[in-house]
Design an enzyme around this catalytic site. Sequence first.
Site, short mmCIF file in Angstrom:
data_model
loop_
_atom_site.label_atom_id
_atom_site.label_comp_id
_atom_site.label_asym_id
_atom_site.label_seq_id
_atom_site.Cartn_x
_atom_site.Cartn_y
_atom_site.Cartn_z
N ASN B 214 0.81 -1.22 0.00
CA ASN B 214 0.00 0.00 0.00
C ASN B 214 0.84 1.27 0.00
O ASN B 214 0.32 2.37 0.20
CB ASN B 214 -0.98 -0.01 1.19
CG ASN B 214 -0.26 -0.06 2.52
OD1 ASN B 214 0.96 -0.17 2.58
ND2 ASN B 214 -1.03 0.01 3.60
N PHE B 216 3.10 4.38 -1.49
CA PHE B 216 2.91 5.19 -2.71
C PHE B 216 3.52 6.57 -2.56
O PHE B 216 3.87 6.99 -1.45
CB PHE B 216 1.41 5.34 -3.02
CG PHE B 216 0.63 6.07 -1.96
CD1 PHE B 216 0.63 7.46 -1.89
CD2 PHE B 216 -0.09 5.38 -1.00
CE1 PHE B 216 -0.06 8.15 -0.90
CE2 PHE B 216 -0.79 6.05 0.00
CZ PHE B 216 -0.77 7.43 0.04
N SER B 396 -7.54 12.22 0.63
CA SER B 396 -6.76 12.09 1.85
C SER B 396 -7.08 13.31 2.69
O SER B 396 -7.71 14.26 2.20
CB SER B 396 -5.26 12.02 1.54
OG SER B 396 -4.94 10.86 0.79
N HIS B 415 -5.23 6.05 11.00
CA HIS B 415 -4.04 6.21 10.15
C HIS B 415 -4.36 6.19 8.67
O HIS B 415 -3.49 6.42 7.84
CB HIS B 415 -3.01 5.14 10.45
CG HIS B 415 -3.18 3.84 9.70
ND1 HIS B 415 -4.35 3.12 9.69
CD2 HIS B 415 -2.30 3.13 8.94
CE1 HIS B 415 -4.18 2.02 8.96
NE2 HIS B 415 -2.97 2.00 8.49
#
Lengths: 136, 492
Positions: B214, B216, B396, B415
């Site tokens: 995950n 990036f 995000s 998180h």
Amino acid sequence: MHAIFEHTADLGIRVEAPSLEQAFADAGRGLFTVIAGDLGQIRTTTVESFEVAGTDPTWLLFDWVSELHAAFELRRMLFADFAVAIGATGLRATARGERYDPGRHRLAHEIKAITQHELDLHETAVGWEATLIVDI
Amino acid sequence: MPDPIPKRTGYEGPLQRIDDCTWRIPKESRPGMRVDGLIFADDRLIDLVKSDRAAEQVANVAFLPGIQQASLAMPDIHWGYGFCIGGVCATDPAAGGVVSPGGVGYDINCGVRLVRTNLTLDDAAPHVTRLVDQLLQDVPVGVGQGGRYVYSPDELRGMMRQGVPWLAARGLATSDDVACAEAEGCIPDPMPELVSDRALARGADQCGTVGAGNHFIEVQVVDRIADERAAAAFGLHAGQICVLIHSGSRGLGYQVCDDALRALRDAPAKYGIPLPDRQLACAPLDSPEGRHYLGAMRAAANYAFCNRQLLMWQVREVFARVFDCPWESLGMTLLYDVAHNIAKMETHDVDGISKEVCVHRKGATRAFPAGHHDIPARYRDTGQPVIIPGDMGRASWVLVGGPRSLERSFGTTCHGAGRCLSRTAATKAAQGRSIAHELERAGVIARSRSRDGLAEEQPAAYKDVDVVVDVVHRAGLSSKVARLRPLGVIKG
């Protein structure tokens, strides 16, 4: 034989084999199926030998698969074929494969580690079954 | 052929609603639990929580000796190994408290950092495809990718001892980069001499590499400000381009955890600690095994800070090349870097008594409120910045440490969005589709080096981060500051 099964963020390897030695070999194939996606892209041109000490079969399986994982992490080795002999104090094995070639191999997963979560190896009426979950 | 997909079992144990975003697993529900389990979730998320065995893991953690107040889980909770992802627990060394490597995870100090720019969406939009392609070309990403920074064992030990200041001394970090990282990029009291040769070998060429899974690097635009005052303090405004970097301690940290779990195989029996899951292997904080793990774990955490620093350094170089000017002129400053897989000794008020406890955060982010002395001076009046990656299709968030985080969660919040589809299920759902084309139609340029990387990490594999963030906001753990929308991403 091995199969990959789902775990929410990670992946599991389940093995069913007629003998303990074959279960260990199939666990190796399962590991590199997770890493490479397709074992068919790995040429078995290089042979490496392994010796792993241990008397508890479950921990021996864990340590064996961890050593194979380390072979990829440290030397970029991909394996597709295994022969395993298990004795009273551990195992001796040969693994056939080749070094990772970024130009030819497109890999599937980076495995962080072999986890101890739900780690299992047990004898059945027809052979051995093993379960390993790897952290992706 | 073995059955490839075993029947997935969910959680069928007790879950009592406390309020609109808190659920309780009473300690009386299983013999051996020392405290309650508490899960932060609302009605939209609780069915997802019940769909896997993560809640059972929350209860398992409540068995750990010395655990304080409760075994906690954030709303991005999902099934992990040992601890759930999203799990938090604090243990008191004075009460026989333990440290458990499973409470940190293999990726020690996996975390995120957000880089600001002075570019606007209009400035960047024509260049996003080139930016993403250049990032993919210049920044090592994916399985088996080493980096251009290669360090000897002695250099690695120096890096782990000093953290990001070690890079600053070599011209690879600014003083501002150091000041804007959690713990100023160096967790105190590391013991790099306890990091094994195998861990050093795995980490030799991986500092400054993204990895896979995950992890990036994502180019984003601020699309909504929720708190003007906090956003101004954090240097954020609507329409601003930012870069989010998500990675951890790479093979070095994974090996430190693996080594520790081997070393602790017999520790629960030695110290008389009954455990419901061997992946919860632990040792008393005040034991040779516990001190050994803490020292090596802190060293790996410092490597992780350096990894994200070197990633940011390479991102700056890519932006400089694409926009043909120095990165300093593009205003590429670090907003904050925060760990979300770590165990730290912190002072907390527990039932009216100030105690030093070991806070394990596994897939959970520190979120200290305004005024806390561990926040960089420039943010102290506002609160600690909290960076929450969502998924590569939706959003995000930047949050700020909430007023109730210290009393409710040892100063912790979520998180990320948290997975809701397994990797196999996500890949199956993507069959016959091109996730890259779907994302491009939605305005996101996505590139991955691995075979199924985009399929496994597709937006539908994650919970809606807006919903997750809404829960921690309402629970007072952290407050919304800014929402960021992805424009381009490189994945492992």
